[in-house]
Design a protein around this motif. Structure first.
Motif, PDB file in Angstrom:
ATOM      1  N   ILE A 226       0.918  -1.061  -0.209  1.00 47.75           N
ATOM      2  CA  ILE A 226       0.246   0.103  -0.070  1.00 47.75           C
ATOM      3  C   ILE A 226       0.768   1.267  -0.098  1.00 47.75           C
ATOM      4  O   ILE A 226       1.675   1.538   0.877  1.00 47.75           O
ATOM      5  CB  ILE A 226      -1.023  -0.097   1.161  1.00 47.75           C
ATOM      6  N   VAL A 227       0.793   2.142  -1.237  1.00 44.92           N
ATOM      7  CA  VAL A 227       1.487   3.414  -1.209  1.00 44.92           C
ATOM      8  C   VAL A 227       1.382   4.171   0.035  1.00 44.92           C
ATOM      9  O   VAL A 227       0.459   4.501   0.441  1.00 44.92           O
ATOM     10  CB  VAL A 227       1.139   4.051  -2.446  1.00 44.92           C
ATOM     11  N   GLN A 228       2.549   4.599   0.607  1.00 42.94           N
ATOM     12  CA  GLN A 228       2.910   5.564   1.532  1.00 42.94           C
ATOM     13  C   GLN A 228       3.138   6.820   1.096  1.00 42.94           C
ATOM     14  O   GLN A 228       3.784   7.153   0.020  1.00 42.94           O
ATOM     15  CB  GLN A 228       3.558   5.233   2.487  1.00 42.94           C
ATOM     16  N   SER A 229       2.913   8.038   1.974  1.00 49.82           N
ATOM     17  CA  SER A 229       3.452   9.160   1.482  1.00 49.82           C
ATOM     18  C   SER A 229       4.964   9.418   1.216  1.00 49.82           C
ATOM     19  O   SER A 229       5.567   8.896   2.164  1.00 49.82           O
ATOM     20  CB  SER A 229       3.102  10.525   2.521  1.00 49.82           C
ATOM     21  N   GLY A 230       5.381  10.031   0.104  1.00 51.51           N
ATOM     22  CA  GLY A 230       6.734  10.195  -0.209  1.00 51.51           C
ATOM     23  C   GLY A 230       7.140   8.894  -1.092  1.00 51.51           C
ATOM     24  O   GLY A 230       8.424   9.039  -1.400  1.00 51.51           O
ATOM     25  N   ASP A 231       6.463   7.795  -1.098  1.00 49.71           N
ATOM     26  CA  ASP A 231       6.850   6.734  -2.062  1.00 49.71           C
ATOM     27  C   ASP A 231       7.103   6.935  -3.560  1.00 49.71           C
ATOM     28  O   ASP A 231       6.211   7.746  -4.063  1.00 49.71           O
ATOM     29  CB  ASP A 231       5.779   5.363  -1.864  1.00 49.71           C
ATOM     30  N   LEU A 258       2.641   8.561 -11.294  1.00 48.70           N
ATOM     31  CA  LEU A 258       1.534   9.224 -10.622  1.00 48.70           C
ATOM     32  C   LEU A 258       1.134   7.983  -9.641  1.00 48.70           C
ATOM     33  O   LEU A 258       0.505   7.025 -10.268  1.00 48.70           O
ATOM     34  CB  LEU A 258       0.451   9.291 -11.829  1.00 48.70           C
ATOM     35  N   LEU A 259       1.517   8.097  -8.594  1.00 52.31           N
ATOM     36  CA  LEU A 259       1.234   7.365  -7.604  1.00 52.31           C
ATOM     37  C   LEU A 259       0.050   7.916  -6.549  1.00 52.31           C
ATOM     38  O   LEU A 259       0.457   9.193  -6.103  1.00 52.31           O
ATOM     39  CB  LEU A 259       2.099   6.533  -6.755  1.00 52.31           C
ATOM     40  N   GLN A 260      -0.890   7.322  -5.953  1.00 53.90           N
ATOM     41  CA  GLN A 260      -1.670   7.981  -4.933  1.00 53.90           C
ATOM     42  C   GLN A 260      -1.291   7.390  -3.338  1.00 53.90           C
ATOM     43  O   GLN A 260      -1.366   5.930  -3.590  1.00 53.90           O
ATOM     44  CB  GLN A 260      -3.080   7.868  -5.144  1.00 53.90           C
ATOM     45  N   VAL A 261      -1.307   8.075  -2.328  1.00 52.43           N
ATOM     46  CA  VAL A 261      -1.411   7.429  -1.116  1.00 52.43           C
ATOM     47  C   VAL A 261      -2.250   6.455  -0.907  1.00 52.43           C
ATOM     48  O   VAL A 261      -3.638   6.900  -1.093  1.00 52.43           O
ATOM     49  CB  VAL A 261      -1.305   8.582  -0.180  1.00 52.43           C
ATOM     50  N   GLY A 262      -2.138   5.289  -0.401  1.00 52.26           N
ATOM     51  CA  GLY A 262      -3.202   4.483  -0.250  1.00 52.26           C
ATOM     52  C   GLY A 262      -3.515   3.313  -1.428  1.00 52.26           C
ATOM     53  O   GLY A 262      -4.099   2.377  -1.414  1.00 52.26           O
ATOM     54  N   GLN A 263      -2.905   3.586  -2.351  1.00 55.84           N
ATOM     55  CA  GLN A 263      -3.006   2.978  -3.620  1.00 55.84           C
ATOM     56  C   GLN A 263      -2.474   1.500  -3.450  1.00 55.84           C
ATOM     57  O   GLN A 263      -1.552   1.358  -2.787  1.00 55.84           O
ATOM     58  CB  GLN A 263      -2.295   3.449  -4.988  1.00 55.84           C
ATOM     59  N   VAL A 264      -3.158   0.346  -3.719  1.00 50.54           N
ATOM     60  CA  VAL A 264      -2.529  -1.064  -3.581  1.00 50.54           C
ATOM     61  C   VAL A 264      -1.810  -1.465  -4.978  1.00 50.54           C
ATOM     62  O   VAL A 264      -2.403  -1.572  -5.962  1.00 50.54           O
ATOM     63  CB  VAL A 264      -3.686  -2.123  -3.265  1.00 50.54           C
ATOM     64  N   LEU A 265      -0.670  -1.773  -4.840  1.00 56.37           N
ATOM     65  CA  LEU A 265       0.147  -2.169  -5.900  1.00 56.37           C
ATOM     66  C   LEU A 265       0.490  -3.980  -5.653  1.00 56.37           C
ATOM     67  O   LEU A 265       0.998  -3.977  -4.514  1.00 56.37           O
ATOM     68  CB  LEU A 265       1.518  -1.332  -5.921  1.00 56.37           C
ATOM     69  N   LYS A 266       0.410  -4.428  -6.605  1.00 57.73           N
ATOM     70  CA  LYS A 266       1.039  -5.958  -6.816  1.00 57.73           C
ATOM     71  C   LYS A 266       2.463  -5.730  -6.981  1.00 57.73           C
ATOM     72  O   LYS A 266       3.167  -5.054  -7.568  1.00 57.73           O
ATOM     73  CB  LYS A 266       0.411  -6.495  -7.712  1.00 57.73           C
ATOM     74  N   VAL A 267       3.378  -6.596  -5.851  1.00 65.30           N
ATOM     75  CA  VAL A 267       4.784  -6.233  -5.935  1.00 65.30           C
ATOM     76  C   VAL A 267       5.310  -7.857  -6.452  1.00 65.30           C
ATOM     77  O   VAL A 267       6.517  -7.809  -6.406  1.00 65.30           O
ATOM     78  CB  VAL A 267       5.304  -5.659  -4.643  1.00 65.30           C
ATOM     79  N   THR A 268       4.537  -8.907  -6.483  1.00 63.97           N
ATOM     80  CA  THR A 268       5.265 -10.036  -6.764  1.00 63.97           C
ATOM     81  C   THR A 268       4.415 -10.489  -8.142  1.00 63.97           C
ATOM     82  O   THR A 268       3.676 -10.215  -8.555  1.00 63.97           O
ATOM     83  CB  THR A 268       4.741 -11.000  -5.573  1.00 63.97           C
ATOM     84  N   TYR A 277      -7.813  -8.555  -9.220  1.00 63.65           N
ATOM     85  CA  TYR A 277      -8.065  -7.108  -8.982  1.00 63.65           C
ATOM     86  C   TYR A 277      -7.804  -7.053  -7.446  1.00 63.65           C
ATOM     87  O   TYR A 277      -8.448  -7.452  -6.864  1.00 63.65           O
ATOM     88  CB  TYR A 277      -9.184  -6.546  -9.499  1.00 63.65           C
ATOM     89  N   TYR A 278      -7.035  -5.846  -7.086  1.00 58.43           N
ATOM     90  CA  TYR A 278      -6.835  -5.510  -5.847  1.00 58.43           C
ATOM     91  C   TYR A 278      -7.540  -4.329  -5.532  1.00 58.43           C
ATOM     92  O   TYR A 278      -7.449  -3.213  -6.070  1.00 58.43           O
ATOM     93  CB  TYR A 278      -5.466  -5.261  -5.151  1.00 58.43           C
ATOM     94  N   VAL A 279      -8.547  -4.543  -4.482  1.00 59.45           N
ATOM     95  CA  VAL A 279      -9.403  -3.379  -3.927  1.00 59.45           C
ATOM     96  C   VAL A 279      -8.742  -2.149  -3.617  1.00 59.45           C
ATOM     97  O   VAL A 279      -7.839  -2.111  -2.902  1.00 59.45           O
ATOM     98  CB  VAL A 279     -10.447  -3.700  -3.002  1.00 59.45           C
ATOM     99  N   GLN A 280      -9.081  -1.124  -4.079  1.00 59.00           N
ATOM    100  CA  GLN A 280      -8.488   0.424  -4.066  1.00 59.00           C
ATOM    101  C   GLN A 280      -9.467   1.063  -3.173  1.00 59.00           C
ATOM    102  O   GLN A 280     -10.697   0.836  -3.123  1.00 59.00           O
ATOM    103  CB  GLN A 280      -8.446   1.076  -5.402  1.00 59.00           C
ATOM    104  N   ALA A 281      -9.120   2.091  -2.611  1.00 61.09           N
ATOM    105  CA  ALA A 281     -10.088   2.944  -1.532  1.00 61.09           C
ATOM    106  C   ALA A 281     -10.905   3.684  -2.614  1.00 61.09           C
ATOM    107  O   ALA A 281     -10.875   4.145  -3.680  1.00 61.09           O
ATOM    108  CB  ALA A 281      -9.095   4.259  -1.164  1.00 61.09           C
ATOM    109  N   GLY A 282     -12.331   3.525  -1.767  1.00 62.58           N
ATOM    110  CA  GLY A 282     -13.438   3.943  -2.829  1.00 62.58           C
ATOM    111  C   GLY A 282     -14.115   2.990  -3.683  1.00 62.58           C
ATOM    112  O   GLY A 282     -15.104   3.447  -4.165  1.00 62.58           O
TER     113      GLY A 282
END
Length: 370
Positions: A226-231, A258-268, A277-282
């Protein structure tokens, strides 16, 4: 362990007739665990429509009856809500206070799954049921999701198919097959809790508290971040020993900056046609269904979602074959205009839909929503 008494478990998928339970008994079953509920009263509010008849007719042929609840909780307060629902229904069905009450904990949906599961059992006990236990698969105990020694004297009923030993030194019961007696789930009872004696006593009368409003915050799926501030994408890639290009491709990122704080990224994993699909905020389940050209009912069925109104950030949603119908995976030599032409649309439309800031920069393996 000397005792190995066979027993079965049933839900709405199994019959509820006297003949069914008599045949099961004739084939060796000495007990049955009946599914009562799933989720919470203020959530899925699911009650097995065959439970009352299954309990009555299993008792009629002399089988020991226990009850189970299929857990969907995502936090300790949520687990307590589900326990109250389970107890409320058990009391409505007249289950005595020494009935064995089982938490079917096989969906790792809470950040502290052990704590939430223990809280569920403690709440059931506080509301008057003296005998409780937990059911889960062997991998949850060997993988550290659940600790078999963290439940005290409560029963541990563990599923392990195709193994000669569970490797869990304090297991009380072993579900060894899903096609045993009557072709259904069959287990061995090691200490008699599931198979010997008859429930007796009284139905608990402790008041059941009303459901409390809780926030459904589940544990993000494995292999996600989950993307954090400054990532930055390159910084995240460095944490997981991969490249920003790979992350851009497997997440279908049109603009890697263009990344958003709280965005869910697949990393593997590797780039592939999008079938998860990975659920995003909203997000809503209906919105996810619309985005991928499928239906809410299809997603509910495929993902065993008890309440379509309750999904959480980071949750992995299987899309099935329908999830690929509106997607295209970029191949070597592809251009956005070429993909657009082949699918009867324009590169501008694809760029807008996929948030692609530079239409000349797409990646091999990138998933393009059509």
């Amino acid at each position: 362990m000397a005792v190995r008494n066979p027993f079965i478990d049933v839900s709405s998928y199994q019959p509820d007739t006297v003949a069914f339970f008599q045949t099961a008994k004739n084939q060796g079953a000495q007990g049955v665990v009946v599914k009562l509920t799933e989720g919470s009263e203020d959530g899925s509010n699911y009650i097995n429509p065959r439970a009352a008849a299954q309990i009555h007719n299993a008792l009629a042929v002399g089988l020991r009856v226990a009850c189970y609840h299929f857990a969907r909780y995502t936090s300790i307060p949520d687990a307590q809500n589900e326990a109250r629902f389970f107890v409320k229904v058990a009391r409505q069905f007249g289950m005595y206070d020494d009935t064995l009450m089982i938490d079917d904990a096989e969906v790792n949906s809470a950040n502290d799954y052990q704590g939430a599961t223990l809280a569920f059992l403690q709440e059931v006990e506080a509301l008057g049921y003296k005998s409780t236990g937990v059911y889960s698969m062997r991998s949850f105990f060997t993988g550290g999701i659940l600790n078999s020694h963290g439940f005290g004297n409560r029963k541990k009923w563990i599923a392990g198919y195709g193994v000669t030993s569970l490797g869990i030194d304090n297991a009380n019961a072993w579900q060894y097959t899903d096609h045993g007696i009557m072709g259904i789930d069959t287990s061995f009872d090691f200490d008699g809790a599931f198979t010997t004696g008859k429930a007796s006593g009284s139905v608990p009368s402790t008041p059941v508290p009303a459901p409390q409003p809780v926030e459904h915050v589940g544990k993000p799926a494995d292999g996600t971040y989950i993307v954090q501030s400054g990532d930055t994408l390159s910084g995240i890639a460095g944490k997981y020993n991969t490249t920003w290009q790979t992350l851009a491709a497997i997440n279908s990122l049109g603009n890697p900056n263009l990344l958003q704080v709280g965005q869910v990224l697949k990393v593997t994993g590797e780039s592939s046609p999008q079938n998860t699909y990975y659920v995003q905020a909203g997000d809503t389940l209906s919105g996810v269904a619309s985005k991928f050209g499928t239906t809410v009912s299809g997603l509910v069925s495929l993902n065993h979602i008890a309440n379509p109104n309750v999904i959480y950030v980071g949750q992995k949603i299987m899309l099935g074959d329908t999830g690929q119908s509106n997607a295209y995976t970029v191949q070597s030599g592809d251009t956005l205009s070429g993909i657009a032409s082949a699918h009867g649309t324009t590169w501008r439309a694809l760029a807008a839909k996929n948030h692609i800031s530079n239409p000349n920069m797409i990646f091999v393996g990138q998933t393009i929503q059509l």
